[in-house]
Design an enzyme around this catalytic site. Sequence first.
Site, PDB file in Angstrom:
ATOM      1  N   TYR A  57       1.027  -1.237   0.161  1.00 28.44           N
ATOM      2  CA  TYR A  57       0.253   0.085  -0.739  1.00 28.44           C
ATOM      3  C   TYR A  57       0.937   0.845   0.054  1.00 28.44           C
ATOM      4  CZ  TYR A  57      -3.261  -3.217   1.709  1.00 28.44           C
ATOM      5  OH  TYR A  57      -4.018  -4.430   1.352  1.00 28.44           O
ATOM      6  N   HIS A 134       0.709 -12.320   1.473  1.00 29.39           N
ATOM      7  CA  HIS A 134      -0.138 -10.912   0.133  1.00 29.39           C
ATOM      8  C   HIS A 134      -0.139 -11.176  -1.483  1.00 29.39           C
ATOM      9  CE1 HIS A 134      -1.085  -6.752  -0.382  1.00 29.39           C
ATOM     10  NE2 HIS A 134      -1.943  -7.424  -0.805  1.00 29.39           N
TER      11      HIS A 134
END
Length: 323
Positions: A57, A134
């Site tokens: 992010y 992830h």
Amino acid sequence: MHSDRVLIKGGIKVSKFGIGTATFGGLYSKVDFKDALAVVEEAVSLGINYFDTAPHYGLGLSELRLGEIFSTLSLKECVVSTKVGRLIIGAGTDSKSNSPIDEIFDFSPDGIRRSIEKSLDRLGFQKLDMVLIHDPDFYADQAIEEAFPTLIELKNEGLIGSIGLGMNQNAIPIRFVRETDIDFILIAGRFTLLDQSAGDELLPLALEKGVSIMAAGVFNSGVLADPYNHAYFNYKPASPGIVRKALLLKNFFENRGHTLQSAALQFPLTHPAVNSVIVGCRNVFELRKNVEDFNKKIEVEIWEEFLEYTTSKYFVNLGNLDA
């Protein structure tokens, strides 16, 4: 209901409403630090204790900001989850990159340990409450055979707590639940008003195995928040069929005294496998609105009508407009 605590596998208690911080890293548009700070401050004042981030992010920006915010506010009783599998490189790191800062997929034991080290540094933490593998979409075997055992080692070393997997597909999470002793799954966009596919196999299996489920992407990239204005569905412009379905659902819930947004936020928790809903909030206004919508309880009878409606041939066949 938003601040109710639930105990997930691994022994950590999180609020039913959690804050996703991809927005802090600039997802879709820039968010000022003061707005990110205000969101966390307001969330804590509302009894929310769960914050999800990742190196991906903003290429580390979300973690850096969350670390600075936690340091500024001296927050000690909150829970933070971050992720491994995307290693930030360049910008003075020990890896070469053609860009000043970039990321690469790395699910190797060394990559996992380096990722944890960098996340601890960016967040300013001594240990991590929750760590997720992830998006190993093309690295499933390596994630199961190398990344997961490495996280077990790090857990035994006291550096991390609960171990999870974060994805926006069902097949690999199902493998993890079957083949590992994983603590939780963060499933994004696959148990929503428009896409209930996680309910076919993943959620029942998780419930059977005692694996906790966090639901994210409940607005399916925005179409369930606002079907009108250049709506997105699963990170792409929404097709005519998807927009039509979202508008019909909007009318369905409004005719029963509820908003589409409220239904989108509450739907995942209609399944007993789901423990918490994670929502990104760009500012305090969005946070307060989402919490308010989350707490406006929708009656069981309405959910029964909803399931009957969305499985009807008429509603399902609207997807043919996607062609």
